[in-house]
Design a protein around this motif. Structure first.
Motif, PDB file in Angstrom:
ATOM      1  N   LYS A  18       0.838  -1.204   0.000  1.00  0.00           N
ATOM      2  CA  LYS A  18       0.000   0.000   0.000  1.00  0.00           C
ATOM      3  C   LYS A  18       0.873   1.254   0.000  1.00  0.00           C
ATOM      4  O   LYS A  18       0.621   2.200  -0.749  1.00  0.00           O
ATOM      5  CB  LYS A  18      -0.925  -0.009   1.220  1.00  0.00           C
ATOM      6  N   THR A  19       1.909   1.249   0.824  1.00  0.00           N
ATOM      7  CA  THR A  19       2.820   2.387   0.881  1.00  0.00           C
ATOM      8  C   THR A  19       3.509   2.599  -0.462  1.00  0.00           C
ATOM      9  O   THR A  19       3.612   3.733  -0.945  1.00  0.00           O
ATOM     10  CB  THR A  19       3.876   2.184   1.989  1.00  0.00           C
ATOM     11  N   ALA A  20       3.963   1.519  -1.083  1.00  0.00           N
ATOM     12  CA  ALA A  20       4.626   1.615  -2.383  1.00  0.00           C
ATOM     13  C   ALA A  20       3.664   2.166  -3.436  1.00  0.00           C
ATOM     14  O   ALA A  20       4.053   3.005  -4.256  1.00  0.00           O
ATOM     15  CB  ALA A  20       5.165   0.252  -2.810  1.00  0.00           C
ATOM     16  N   ARG A  21       2.423   1.730  -3.418  1.00  0.00           N
ATOM     17  CA  ARG A  21       1.416   2.245  -4.363  1.00  0.00           C
ATOM     18  C   ARG A  21       1.174   3.730  -4.152  1.00  0.00           C
ATOM     19  O   ARG A  21       1.094   4.506  -5.105  1.00  0.00           O
ATOM     20  CB  ARG A  21       0.089   1.498  -4.195  1.00  0.00           C
ATOM     21  N   GLU A  22       1.061   4.130  -2.887  1.00  0.00           N
ATOM     22  CA  GLU A  22       0.809   5.543  -2.590  1.00  0.00           C
ATOM     23  C   GLU A  22       1.991   6.416  -2.999  1.00  0.00           C
ATOM     24  O   GLU A  22       1.803   7.492  -3.574  1.00  0.00           O
ATOM     25  CB  GLU A  22       0.496   5.714  -1.103  1.00  0.00           C
ATOM     26  N   LEU A  23       3.204   5.959  -2.707  1.00  0.00           N
ATOM     27  CA  LEU A  23       4.378   6.728  -3.121  1.00  0.00           C
ATOM     28  C   LEU A  23       4.497   6.761  -4.642  1.00  0.00           C
ATOM     29  O   LEU A  23       4.870   7.784  -5.222  1.00  0.00           O
ATOM     30  CB  LEU A  23       5.653   6.143  -2.502  1.00  0.00           C
ATOM     31  N   GLY A  24       4.166   5.666  -5.296  1.00  0.00           N
ATOM     32  CA  GLY A  24       4.220   5.603  -6.748  1.00  0.00           C
ATOM     33  C   GLY A  24       3.232   6.538  -7.422  1.00  0.00           C
ATOM     34  O   GLY A  24       3.437   6.962  -8.561  1.00  0.00           O
ATOM     35  N   ALA A  25       2.175   6.875  -6.712  1.00  0.00           N
ATOM     36  CA  ALA A  25       1.157   7.766  -7.264  1.00  0.00           C
ATOM     37  C   ALA A  25       1.569   9.243  -7.179  1.00  0.00           C
ATOM     38  O   ALA A  25       0.961  10.094  -7.823  1.00  0.00           O
ATOM     39  CB  ALA A  25      -0.180   7.560  -6.547  1.00  0.00           C
ATOM     40  N   LEU A  26       2.593   9.538  -6.384  1.00  0.00           N
ATOM     41  CA  LEU A  26       3.049  10.918  -6.249  1.00  0.00           C
ATOM     42  C   LEU A  26       3.805  11.355  -7.505  1.00  0.00           C
ATOM     43  O   LEU A  26       4.393  10.541  -8.206  1.00  0.00           O
ATOM     44  CB  LEU A  26       3.971  11.060  -5.038  1.00  0.00           C
ATOM     45  N   THR A  27       3.803  12.648  -7.752  1.00  0.00           N
ATOM     46  CA  THR A  27       4.576  13.187  -8.862  1.00  0.00           C
ATOM     47  C   THR A  27       6.048  13.226  -8.460  1.00  0.00           C
ATOM     48  O   THR A  27       6.393  13.131  -7.276  1.00  0.00           O
ATOM     49  CB  THR A  27       4.119  14.616  -9.216  1.00  0.00           C
ATOM     50  N   ASP A  28       6.914  13.390  -9.462  1.00  0.00           N
ATOM     51  CA  ASP A  28       8.344  13.491  -9.163  1.00  0.00           C
ATOM     52  C   ASP A  28       8.627  14.684  -8.256  1.00  0.00           C
ATOM     53  O   ASP A  28       9.487  14.618  -7.384  1.00  0.00           O
ATOM     54  CB  ASP A  28       9.152  13.607 -10.455  1.00  0.00           C
ATOM     55  N   ARG A  29       7.894  15.755  -8.437  1.00  0.00           N
ATOM     56  CA  ARG A  29       8.059  16.947  -7.602  1.00  0.00           C
ATOM     57  C   ARG A  29       7.688  16.646  -6.149  1.00  0.00           C
ATOM     58  O   ARG A  29       8.396  17.035  -5.214  1.00  0.00           O
ATOM     59  CB  ARG A  29       7.200  18.094  -8.168  1.00  0.00           C
ATOM     60  N   GLU A  30       6.571  15.957  -5.956  1.00  0.00           N
ATOM     61  CA  GLU A  30       6.143  15.610  -4.598  1.00  0.00           C
ATOM     62  C   GLU A  30       7.150  14.669  -3.928  1.00  0.00           C
ATOM     63  O   GLU A  30       7.453  14.825  -2.742  1.00  0.00           O
ATOM     64  CB  GLU A  30       4.754  14.977  -4.635  1.00  0.00           C
ATOM     65  N   LEU A  31       7.659  13.711  -4.698  1.00  0.00           N
ATOM     66  CA  LEU A  31       8.674  12.813  -4.149  1.00  0.00           C
ATOM     67  C   LEU A  31       9.919  13.593  -3.763  1.00  0.00           C
ATOM     68  O   LEU A  31      10.507  13.359  -2.705  1.00  0.00           O
ATOM     69  CB  LEU A  31       9.026  11.720  -5.162  1.00  0.00           C
ATOM     70  N   SER A  32      10.314  14.529  -4.613  1.00  0.00           N
ATOM     71  CA  SER A  32      11.483  15.357  -4.327  1.00  0.00           C
ATOM     72  C   SER A  32      11.284  16.156  -3.042  1.00  0.00           C
ATOM     73  O   SER A  32      12.216  16.320  -2.252  1.00  0.00           O
ATOM     74  CB  SER A  32      11.755  16.291  -5.500  1.00  0.00           C
TER      75      SER A  32
END
Length: 49
Positions: A18-32
């Protein structure tokens, strides 16, 4: 005892997915913004970061 270990392992696996799916749904900017790149997601999930 054995059943509780299996259930605990399954719960942890489900939370990690679930965590991996949620992080994968973020944009590159949000991940940054949280200090991750797309390539860091699986490692971050494994380490519980």
């Amino acid at each position: 005892m054995f059943l509780s270990v299996v259930l605990s392992t399954l719960r942890q696996w489900h939370r990690s997915r679930k965590t991996a799916r949620e992080l994968g749904a973020l944009t590159d900017r949000e991940l940054s913004d949280i200090g991750l790149t797309r390539g860091d997601i699986s490692k971050a999930v494994r380490q519980g970061r």
